[in-house]
Design an enzyme around this catalytic site. Structure first.
Site, PDB file in Angstrom:
ATOM      1  N   ALA A  13      76.636  71.541 -75.225  1.00  0.00           N
ATOM      2  CA  ALA A  13      76.170  70.435 -75.049  1.00  0.00           C
ATOM      3  C   ALA A  13      74.853  70.063 -74.898  1.00  0.00           C
ATOM      4  CB  ALA A  13      76.849  69.750 -74.194  1.00  0.00           C
ATOM      5  N   ARG A  18      63.782  68.429 -76.790  1.00  0.00           N
ATOM      6  CA  ARG A  18      62.417  68.821 -76.913  1.00  0.00           C
ATOM      7  C   ARG A  18      62.417  69.002 -78.663  1.00  0.00           C
ATOM      8  NH1 ARG A  18      60.656  73.354 -73.226  1.00  0.00           N
ATOM      9  NH2 ARG A  18      58.651  73.081 -73.987  1.00  0.00           N
ATOM     10  N   LYS A  25      70.927  70.177 -80.475  1.00  0.00           N
ATOM     11  CA  LYS A  25      70.266  71.072 -80.897  1.00  0.00           C
ATOM     12  C   LYS A  25      70.647  72.502 -80.970  1.00  0.00           C
ATOM     13  CE  LYS A  25      68.881  73.361 -76.681  1.00  0.00           C
ATOM     14  NZ  LYS A  25      67.984  73.918 -75.274  1.00  0.00           N
ATOM     15  N   TYR A 352      67.840  75.639-118.582  1.00  0.00           N
ATOM     16  CA  TYR A 352      68.706  74.879-117.786  1.00  0.00           C
ATOM     17  C   TYR A 352      69.470  74.991-118.335  1.00  0.00           C
ATOM     18  CZ  TYR A 352      71.945  71.834-114.952  1.00  0.00           C
ATOM     19  OH  TYR A 352      72.771  71.447-114.484  1.00  0.00           O
ATOM     20  N   ARG A 426      69.066  69.456-136.890  1.00  0.00           N
ATOM     21  CA  ARG A 426      68.170  68.510-136.235  1.00  0.00           C
ATOM     22  C   ARG A 426      67.350  68.172-138.181  1.00  0.00           C
ATOM     23  NH1 ARG A 426      65.336  74.773-136.693  1.00  0.00           N
ATOM     24  NH2 ARG A 426      65.400  75.293-138.772  1.00  0.00           N
TER      25      ARG A 426
HETATM   26  C1  UD1 Z   1      68.459  77.507 -69.398  1.00  0.00           C
HETATM   27  C2  UD1 Z   1      68.993  78.567 -67.808  1.00  0.00           C
HETATM   28  C3  UD1 Z   1      67.287  79.185 -67.395  1.00  0.00           C
HETATM   29  C4  UD1 Z   1      67.597  80.351 -68.935  1.00  0.00           C
HETATM   30  C5  UD1 Z   1      66.881  80.182 -69.782  1.00  0.00           C
HETATM   31  C6  UD1 Z   1      67.568  80.712 -70.926  1.00  0.00           C
HETATM   32  C7  UD1 Z   1      70.228  77.677 -65.968  1.00  0.00           C
HETATM   33  C8  UD1 Z   1      70.667  76.293 -65.094  1.00  0.00           C
HETATM   34  N1  UD1 Z   1      69.051  77.740 -66.644  1.00  0.00           N
HETATM   35  O1  UD1 Z   1      67.568  77.480 -68.816  1.00  0.00           O
HETATM   36  O2  UD1 Z   1      67.887  80.325 -66.075  1.00  0.00           O
HETATM   37  O3  UD1 Z   1      66.393  81.380 -68.514  1.00  0.00           O
HETATM   38  O4  UD1 Z   1      68.495  78.793 -70.120  1.00  0.00           O
HETATM   39  O5  UD1 Z   1      67.442  79.817 -72.220  1.00  0.00           O
HETATM   40  O6  UD1 Z   1      70.935  76.819 -66.854  1.00  0.00           O
HETATM   41  N2  UD1 Z   1      73.510  72.735 -71.823  1.00  0.00           N
HETATM   42  C9  UD1 Z   1      74.979  71.739 -72.063  1.00  0.00           C
HETATM   43  N3  UD1 Z   1      75.083  70.452 -70.564  1.00  0.00           N
HETATM   44  C10 UD1 Z   1      74.197  70.519 -70.212  1.00  0.00           C
HETATM   45  C11 UD1 Z   1      72.766  71.307 -69.745  1.00  0.00           C
HETATM   46  C12 UD1 Z   1      72.782  72.211 -71.208  1.00  0.00           C
HETATM   47  O7  UD1 Z   1      75.683  72.334 -72.798  1.00  0.00           O
HETATM   48  O8  UD1 Z   1      74.225  69.268 -68.905  1.00  0.00           O
HETATM   49  C13 UD1 Z   1      73.734  73.685 -72.844  1.00  0.00           C
HETATM   50  C14 UD1 Z   1      72.829  73.577 -73.810  1.00  0.00           C
HETATM   51  O9  UD1 Z   1      73.593  73.197 -75.238  1.00  0.00           O
HETATM   52  C15 UD1 Z   1      71.947  74.285 -73.883  1.00  0.00           C
HETATM   53  C16 UD1 Z   1      72.289  75.349 -72.603  1.00  0.00           C
HETATM   54  O10 UD1 Z   1      73.335  74.474 -71.837  1.00  0.00           O
HETATM   55  O11 UD1 Z   1      72.780  75.493 -75.217  1.00  0.00           O
HETATM   56  C17 UD1 Z   1      70.546  75.583 -71.795  1.00  0.00           C
HETATM   57  O12 UD1 Z   1      70.271  74.565 -71.370  1.00  0.00           O
HETATM   58  P1  UD1 Z   1      69.025  74.387 -71.402  1.00  0.00           P
HETATM   59  O13 UD1 Z   1      68.356  72.928 -71.001  1.00  0.00           O
HETATM   60  O14 UD1 Z   1      68.499  74.294 -73.052  1.00  0.00           O
HETATM   61  O15 UD1 Z   1      68.949  74.918 -70.134  1.00  0.00           O
HETATM   62  P2  UD1 Z   1      67.268  75.429 -69.643  1.00  0.00           P
HETATM   63  O16 UD1 Z   1      66.116  74.496 -69.234  1.00  0.00           O
HETATM   64  O17 UD1 Z   1      66.978  76.213 -71.040  1.00  0.00           O
HETATM   65 CA    CA Z   2      67.368  76.807 -73.130  1.00  0.00          CA
END
Ligand code: UD1
Ligand code: CA
Length: 455
Positions: A13, A18, A25, A352, A426
């Site tokens: 989710a 970014r 993503k 082609y 032709r």
């Molecule tokens: C997260 C970790 C961090 C780790 C890093 C590794 C947490 C709080 N932090 O940070 O410690 O070093 O991953 O890559 O877990 N997602 C959801 N729902 C949400 C939030 C996120 O499904 O509400 C999913 C995103 O789609 C993603 C994953 O969880 O696939 C990680 O979320 P993201 O926001 O990318 O976390 P990071 O800041 O990278």
């Molecule tokens: Ca991440």
């Protein structure tokens, strides 16, 4: 371990702001496959168990993309993005069924390997309550830091919540976390959102476990397998790592890559032994190449079959449905789409071929075009075995050329040509002796008269 029941929860989710993309993503591809599908493949490689996928906005697109990798999808929705612990809790109903091991994987870390999943599960089997896959990196920015005390893992601190000294820690959280099924829901329910982002962090389960006197451990993985993707720059890094690994695998399996760093594979590319791939070749999804094939430089191939002993390129484009059978040749500046080039047939120059069948041993002259499209429908061209198509011919489909037939060069063929026939499509050539000279004189005189008038 096989007798321990496992639930893998894959988080997919969150739009990943970014990435600056309208595509969720986790659907951004690595080697032509959405990142989250790589993760699901890893889960399957690790011996399966049940899988719960947590999706959010754009959930339908994610569901559709992963369908081939999740035959029995159990999908949960996280309506609002409130953090990784909140996302895991969306799968509460699945967890409540009772599992020995709960493994959480992030959909944006596609290089995690099955061995890593198994090593965390081994820790649980050995008595750990929480096991985290960590990695050491010289660029820890953006990752949660693993905080250890006396060799024990006591917390994971997110970058934004780190004290100055903690920020210097280079041991980071990969995102892969395994929880003992008995206490997972308890720990997750205790997670709060009192932090810099105001999110419910999955990573807080480590500190909570530590406070309760439970055992949290870390297992170290290589940085290369742990990288997560938050930006397109990181996506490119992960792609580069994947490609490097795949090239090495291909070479170890007997494929010669003259300049490996210029050859790009897809997740499902198959290449047989003793095949040589020259520099600058792109394999899109769905390509299979047999043994002893030579792919010359600068080819672009997708959804194409290339049988043993074929030769392709340089500068050839094989599009979906190109089916090159034994020892066929498709040469420079040729495009082949949805067409069989049967054994030993040659399509060597500037051609082609679309919606066509080219029989065994046929020779297609330079500049031949199958005219397969009239702006509305697509039509088929059939060329019999051993036929010879003279250069610069246009074959207006639907049309068929018989076995061993000849088509004179420069023909526009609109009617079927029977076996063994010779077809001219032709105008007949007319040659007038001496008339070239006369013409030349006439033009010269006219120019002279015009110039005289001007001056
Ligand atoms: C997260 C970790 C961090 C780790 C890093 C590794 C947490 C709080 N932090 O940070 O410690 O070093 O991953 O890559 O877990 N997602 C959801 N729902 C949400 C939030 C996120 O499904 O509400 C999913 C995103 O789609 C993603 C994953 O969880 O696939 C990680 O979320 P993201 O926001 O990318 O976390 P990071 O800041 O990278
Ligand atoms: Ca991440």
């Amino acid at each position: 371990m096989t007798n321990r029941k496992c639930l893998a929860i894959v988080l997919a989710a969150g739009e990943g702001t970014r990435m600056k993309s309208s595509l969720p993503k986790v659907l951004h591809p690595v080697a032509g496959l959405p990142m989250v599908a790589h993760v699901l493949k890893t889960v399957a490689d690790a011996g399966g168990g049940d899988v719960a996928l947590v999706v959010g906005n754009g959930g339908e697109a994610v569901e559709k993309a992963v369908a081939p990798f999740l035959p029995k999808p159990e999908i949960f929705r996280q309506e609002q993005r409130k953090g990784t612990a909140h996302a895991v809790l969306a799968a509460r109903d699945a967890m409540a069924r009772g599992y020995d091991d709960i493994v959480v994987l992030y959909g944006d870390a596609p290089l995690i390997e099955a061995d890593a999943v198994l090593s965390l599960r081994k820790e649980l089997a050995g008595g750990a309550d929480v096991a985290v896959l960590g990695f050491r990196t010289s660029e820890p920015t953006g990752y949660g830091r693993l905080i250890e005390e006396g060799g024990r893992l006591i917390a994971i601190r997110e970058e934004k919540d780190c004290a100055e000294a903690e920020r210097a820690i280079t041991f980071c959280n990969s995102g892969l976390i395994a929880l003992s099924g008995k206490i997972a829901l308890d720990l997750l329910s205790a997670v709060g959102n009192d932090n810099a982002k105001g999110e419910f962090y999955l990573t807080d389960v480590v500190a909570i476990a530590h406070e309760r006197g439970l055992a949290a451990v870390s297992v170290e993985a290589s940085e290369e397998n742990a990288l997560g993707v938050n930006t397109r720059a990181e996506l490119a890094e992960v792609e580069a790592l994947w490609q490097r690994g795949r090239r090495r695998e291909a070479m170890l399996a007997g494929v010669t890559l003259i300049a490996p760093e210029t050859v790009f594979f897809s997740h499902d590319t198959e290449v047989g032994a003793d095949t040589v791939v020259e520099p600058n070749v792109w394999f899109g999804p769905g390509v299979s190449v047999g043994e002893n094939v030579r792919i010359h430089a600068f080819c672009h191939l997708e959804q194409a079959q290339i049988a043993n002993g074929c030769e392709v390129g340089p500068f050839a484009r094989l599009r979906p449905g190109a089916d090159l059978r034994g020892k066929a040749k498709v040469g420079n500046f040729c495009e082949v789409k949805k067409a069989v080039v049967d054994e030993g047939a040659k399509v060597n120059h500037l051609t082609y071929i679309g919606d066509a069948f080219i029989g065994a041993g046929a020779n297609i002259g330079a500049g031949t075009i199958t005219c397969n499209y009239d702006g509305f429908g697509k039509y088929e061209t059939r060329i019999g075995a051993g036929a010879f198509i003279g250069s610069n011919s246009a074959l207006v489909a639907p049309v068929s050329i018989g076995k061993e037939a000849y088509v004179a060069s420069g023909s526009v063929i609109t009617e079927d040509v029977p076996d063994d026939a010779l077809a001219f499509g032709r105008a007949r050539q007319a040659t007038k002796p001496g008339r070239g000279k006369e013409l030349r004189q006439r033009f010269a005189d006219a120019k002279k008269a015009a110039d005289a008038k001007k001056s």
